[in-house]
Design a protein around this motif. Structure first.
Motif, short mmCIF file in Angstrom:
data_model
loop_
_atom_site.label_atom_id
_atom_site.label_comp_id
_atom_site.label_asym_id
_atom_site.label_seq_id
_atom_site.Cartn_x
_atom_site.Cartn_y
_atom_site.Cartn_z
N THR A 2 0.84 -1.19 0.00
CA THR A 2 0.00 0.00 0.00
C THR A 2 0.86 1.23 0.00
N ARG A 3 0.57 2.13 -0.91
CA ARG A 3 1.36 3.36 -1.01
C ARG A 3 0.84 4.36 0.01
N SER A 4 1.72 4.92 0.83
CA SER A 4 1.32 5.86 1.86
C SER A 4 0.89 7.19 1.28
N THR A 5 1.24 7.45 0.03
CA THR A 5 0.92 8.75 -0.57
C THR A 5 -0.27 8.66 -1.52
N PHE A 6 -1.03 7.56 -1.48
CA PHE A 6 -2.13 7.36 -2.43
C PHE A 6 -3.46 7.38 -1.70
N PRO A 7 -4.41 8.23 -2.05
CA PRO A 7 -4.29 9.30 -3.04
C PRO A 7 -3.53 10.49 -2.47
N PRO A 8 -2.95 11.35 -3.30
CA PRO A 8 -2.16 12.46 -2.81
C PRO A 8 -3.02 13.51 -2.14
N PRO A 9 -2.52 14.15 -1.05
CA PRO A 9 -3.30 15.19 -0.39
C PRO A 9 -3.38 16.45 -1.23
N ARG A 10 -2.43 16.65 -2.13
CA ARG A 10 -2.45 17.82 -2.99
C ARG A 10 -1.66 17.54 -4.24
N LEU A 11 -2.16 18.03 -5.38
CA LEU A 11 -1.45 17.91 -6.64
C LEU A 11 -0.94 19.29 -7.01
N LYS A 12 0.36 19.42 -7.15
CA LYS A 12 0.95 20.72 -7.47
C LYS A 12 0.40 21.25 -8.79
N GLU A 80 -8.55 25.64 -17.03
CA GLU A 80 -7.25 25.19 -16.53
C GLU A 80 -6.78 25.98 -15.32
N HIS A 81 -7.38 27.11 -15.01
CA HIS A 81 -7.00 27.85 -13.81
C HIS A 81 -7.14 26.99 -12.56
N GLY A 82 -8.13 26.11 -12.55
CA GLY A 82 -8.27 25.16 -11.44
C GLY A 82 -8.70 25.79 -10.14
N CYS A 83 -9.45 26.88 -10.17
CA CYS A 83 -9.87 27.53 -8.93
C CYS A 83 -10.68 26.56 -8.08
N ALA A 84 -10.27 26.41 -6.83
CA ALA A 84 -10.91 25.42 -5.96
C ALA A 84 -12.37 25.76 -5.69
N THR A 196 -8.77 37.91 -5.98
CA THR A 196 -9.36 37.23 -4.84
C THR A 196 -8.62 37.51 -3.54
N SER A 197 -7.29 37.55 -3.60
CA SER A 197 -6.47 37.81 -2.41
C SER A 197 -5.21 38.53 -2.86
N LEU A 198 -4.38 38.89 -1.90
CA LEU A 198 -3.08 39.49 -2.20
C LEU A 198 -1.94 38.63 -1.69
N ASP A 199 -2.26 37.40 -1.32
CA ASP A 199 -1.29 36.45 -0.78
C ASP A 199 -0.90 35.48 -1.89
N ASN A 200 0.32 35.58 -2.39
CA ASN A 200 0.76 34.72 -3.49
C ASN A 200 0.71 33.24 -3.14
N SER A 204 -1.65 30.58 -5.05
CA SER A 204 -1.07 29.46 -5.79
C SER A 204 -1.75 28.14 -5.45
N ARG A 205 -2.39 28.07 -4.30
CA ARG A 205 -3.12 26.86 -3.92
C ARG A 205 -4.60 26.97 -4.25
N LEU A 206 -5.13 28.18 -4.15
CA LEU A 206 -6.56 28.41 -4.34
C LEU A 206 -6.94 28.49 -5.81
N GLU A 207 -6.12 29.11 -6.62
CA GLU A 207 -6.34 29.28 -8.05
C GLU A 207 -5.01 29.10 -8.77
N PRO A 208 -4.51 27.84 -8.82
CA PRO A 208 -3.10 27.57 -9.12
C PRO A 208 -2.59 28.00 -10.48
N ARG A 209 -3.43 28.07 -11.50
CA ARG A 209 -2.92 28.43 -12.82
C ARG A 209 -3.45 29.77 -13.33
#
Length: 361
Positions: A2-12, A80-84, A196-200, A204-209
């Motif tokens: 069993t892979r400890s990283t499956f499924p991943p908690p976050r995809l970059k 593709e922006h991927g906004c959560a 949406t914010s001023l925190d880079n 980068s996590r909220l709207e990564p692309r």
């Protein structure tokens, strides 16, 4: 094994880590480790796949009193922006795809959009009204660099005198300044850039692309300096996560020349509520419960309230507080009271049908 990283908690580079079935699916799928990867070996990131399609219709009609336009165009399906937080994610369910990772990795490009636009603008019954681009998916998402569909649509707008509005999170809009300047001279365009914010790091996590916050503010400045009216949308405001940036965004956008501003609060329709809940518990676990609680307080105890008049701004004490803060910032920074400039519909001329014999009249 069993892979400890499956499924991943976050995809970059991706906003969602889950890929649940849409609500119309009759079958369910489940990922599992078949032993192909060694323990600890990273899972290859999902790649963006683009399917080219030919649209049968390109102009969509809007019946909602909550938005200031009657017609819109979406050059792409998926974003593709991927906004959560993207309220459009559930639309991928109609394609038998997931509103999760599929929405930001399995995209559709309407390559005949400009051609079809000409057809619809030329119909005898067409009544000219400003057409919005960016209501459902971003017209300047990264794949626009390759497909240039949005630019082709702007060329048709300029040729026919058709007014348009634009909403985007991407500084790629600067690429089309040559067309936008000509449209602006004729009062045929008004743009909004969403910040949406001023925190880079958060962005980068909220709207990564999407473009980084400072690049969006630079785009607002570039458009206004060139004579293209460009306002700011603080959208969506997420309570206890991004609302802290409300006043500073409005201040910096005003300094960049934004004449008008607007806002919405986050809404979580259909499958989005589970996807966003997973994002919160993965990215900001210490605040997840508080954020969800405040969202429900603005939505009559629910994750989403679809009623007209309420769905964009919410109700209750926290929604009233955001409204008060927003209005105070508008007055402080000299924003116009109205939502945008008046666009000119009197210049519209239907496109001529191509003919080897030319046009007599």
């Amino acid at each position: 094994m069993t892979r400890s990283t499956f499924p991943p908690p976050r995809l970059k580079g991706r906003g969602a880590a889950l890929n649940p079935e849409g609500r119309f699916e009759t079958q369910t799928r489940q990922d599992f480790d078949d032993g192909w990867y060694r323990d600890g070996e990273p899972i290859p990131p999902p790649r963006t796949e683009v399917t080219e399609e030919r649209a049968r219709r390109i102009i969509s009609s809007n019946q909602s009193p909550d938005v200031p336009f009657d017609a819109s165009i979406n050059a792409y399906r998926g974003c593709e922006h991927g906004c959560a937080y993207c309220y459009a994610r559930p639309t991928h369910s109609y394609l038998n795809l997931s509103p999760g990772l599929d929405f930001e990795t399995k995209l559709f490009a309407k390559t005949n959009a400009a051609e079809q636009l000409r057809v619809e603008l030329a119909k005898p019954g067409y009544v000219c009204t400003p057409i919005n681009m960016g209501a459902n998916t971003d017209p300047y998402q990264p794949i626009e660099r390759r497909y240039r569909i949005t630019r082709q649509l702007l060329e048709v707008f300029l040729e026919t005198g058709q007014p348009c509005t634009i909403i985007t999170k991407n500084a790629l809009v600067e690429r089309d300044l040559d067309l936008l300047v000509e449209l602006a001279r004729k009062k045929l365009v008004h743009a909004f850039v969403s910040v949406t914010s001023l925190d880079n790091r958060l962005s980068s996590r909220l709207e990564p692309r999407a473009s980084a916050p400072h690049r969006r503010l630079e785009a607002i400045a570039a458009l206004n300096a060139a004579g293209v009216p460009c306002g700011v949308m603080v959208a969506p405001i997420i309570p206890a996560l991004t609302d802290v940036y409300l006043e500073e965004i409005l201040e910096r956008a005003a300094a960049a020349g934004a004449p008008v501003a607007g806002y919405t609060v986050v809404r979580l329709p259909y499958e989005l509520k589970d996807l966003f809940d997973d994002w919160l518990r993965t990215q900001v676990p210490d605040r997840a419960e508080h954020v969800i609680s405040l969202i429900r307080q603005m939505r009559n105890g629910k994750d989403n309230d679809a009623r007209f008049g309420s769905r964009m701004k919410g109700e209750g004490v926290f929604a009233d507080l955001i409204r008060t803060r927003f209005r105070a910032a508008l007055r402080r920074h000299g924003y116009a009271e109205r939502r945008g400039i008046e666009l000119d519909t009197t210049q519209f001329q239907p496109p001529r049908t191509p003919s080897p014999q030319g046009q007599l009249f």
